[in-house]
Design a protein around this motif. Structure first.
Motif, PDB file in Angstrom:
ATOM      1  N   THR A  54       1.458  11.125  -5.487  1.00  0.00           N
ATOM      2  CA  THR A  54       2.746  10.526  -5.135  1.00  0.00           C
ATOM      3  C   THR A  54       3.654  10.606  -6.348  1.00  0.00           C
ATOM      4  O   THR A  54       3.244  10.254  -7.459  1.00  0.00           O
ATOM      5  CB  THR A  54       2.577   9.059  -4.701  1.00  0.00           C
ATOM      6  N   ILE A  79       8.148   8.777  -3.315  1.00  0.00           N
ATOM      7  CA  ILE A  79       8.722   7.443  -3.170  1.00  0.00           C
ATOM      8  C   ILE A  79      10.041   7.493  -3.928  1.00  0.00           C
ATOM      9  O   ILE A  79      10.064   7.795  -5.121  1.00  0.00           O
ATOM     10  CB  ILE A  79       7.808   6.337  -3.727  1.00  0.00           C
ATOM     11  N   ASP A  97       1.919   0.272  -3.124  1.00  0.00           N
ATOM     12  CA  ASP A  97       1.697   1.416  -2.240  1.00  0.00           C
ATOM     13  C   ASP A  97       0.206   1.742  -2.144  1.00  0.00           C
ATOM     14  O   ASP A  97      -0.316   1.985  -1.057  1.00  0.00           O
ATOM     15  CB  ASP A  97       2.483   2.629  -2.742  1.00  0.00           C
ATOM     16  N   GLN A 100      -1.754  -0.601   0.027  1.00  0.00           N
ATOM     17  CA  GLN A 100      -1.547  -0.364   1.460  1.00  0.00           C
ATOM     18  C   GLN A 100      -2.498   0.726   1.970  1.00  0.00           C
ATOM     19  O   GLN A 100      -2.835   0.753   3.151  1.00  0.00           O
ATOM     20  CB  GLN A 100      -0.109   0.049   1.748  1.00  0.00           C
TER      21      GLN A 100
END
Length: 125
Positions: A54, A79, A97, A100
């Motif tokens: 990410t 992101i 994040d 999650q």
């Protein structure tokens, strides 16, 4: 390690490398010692990670990130931060994040603008 999530910070303006780096082309998007950018080198450095990488970036750099990142690895997640908050905000966003995605997540948060010449030493640590 299936619960390790890698986040690359690529939202800075690169002010400390001025005049080579400018707000419209920060240092993470520059190629200093290789034919590829520092961001691309960072992605390649972490390709062995089991989960998609990410990248945290600013809205104004989204197209540059996509243009460079997807040429190296096609499962990159983005992101987009609406405004810069520095490393602390990036760390909080990454942690939330990752949690999650896995309740016992580990976060590897790395800058996109470091040049590492000795990968063996980097991987040891």
């Amino acid at each position: 390690m299936q619960n390790l999530f890698t986040y690359i910070m690529a939202g800075g303006d690169g002010k400390r490398l001025w005049p080579v780096s400018k707000p419209e082309l920060p240092k993470q998007f520059l190629s200093l010692n290789d034919r590829i950018s520092m961001l691309q080198l960072t992605i390649l450095r972490h390709t062995a990670q089991p989960n998609p990488i990410t990248i945290l970036t600013m809205n104004k750099y989204q197209m540059m990130v996509m243009g460079q990142a997807y040429t190296v690895r096609d499962d990159i997640r983005l992101i987009i931060e609406q405004r810069g908050g520095g490393t602390l905000l990036a760390a909080i966003i990454a942690a939330l994040d990752a949690l999650q995605q896995h309740p016992e997540a580990y976060v590897l948060l790395v800058p996109s603008d470091h040049y590492i010449s000795d990968m063996a030493v980097y991987e040891e640590e």
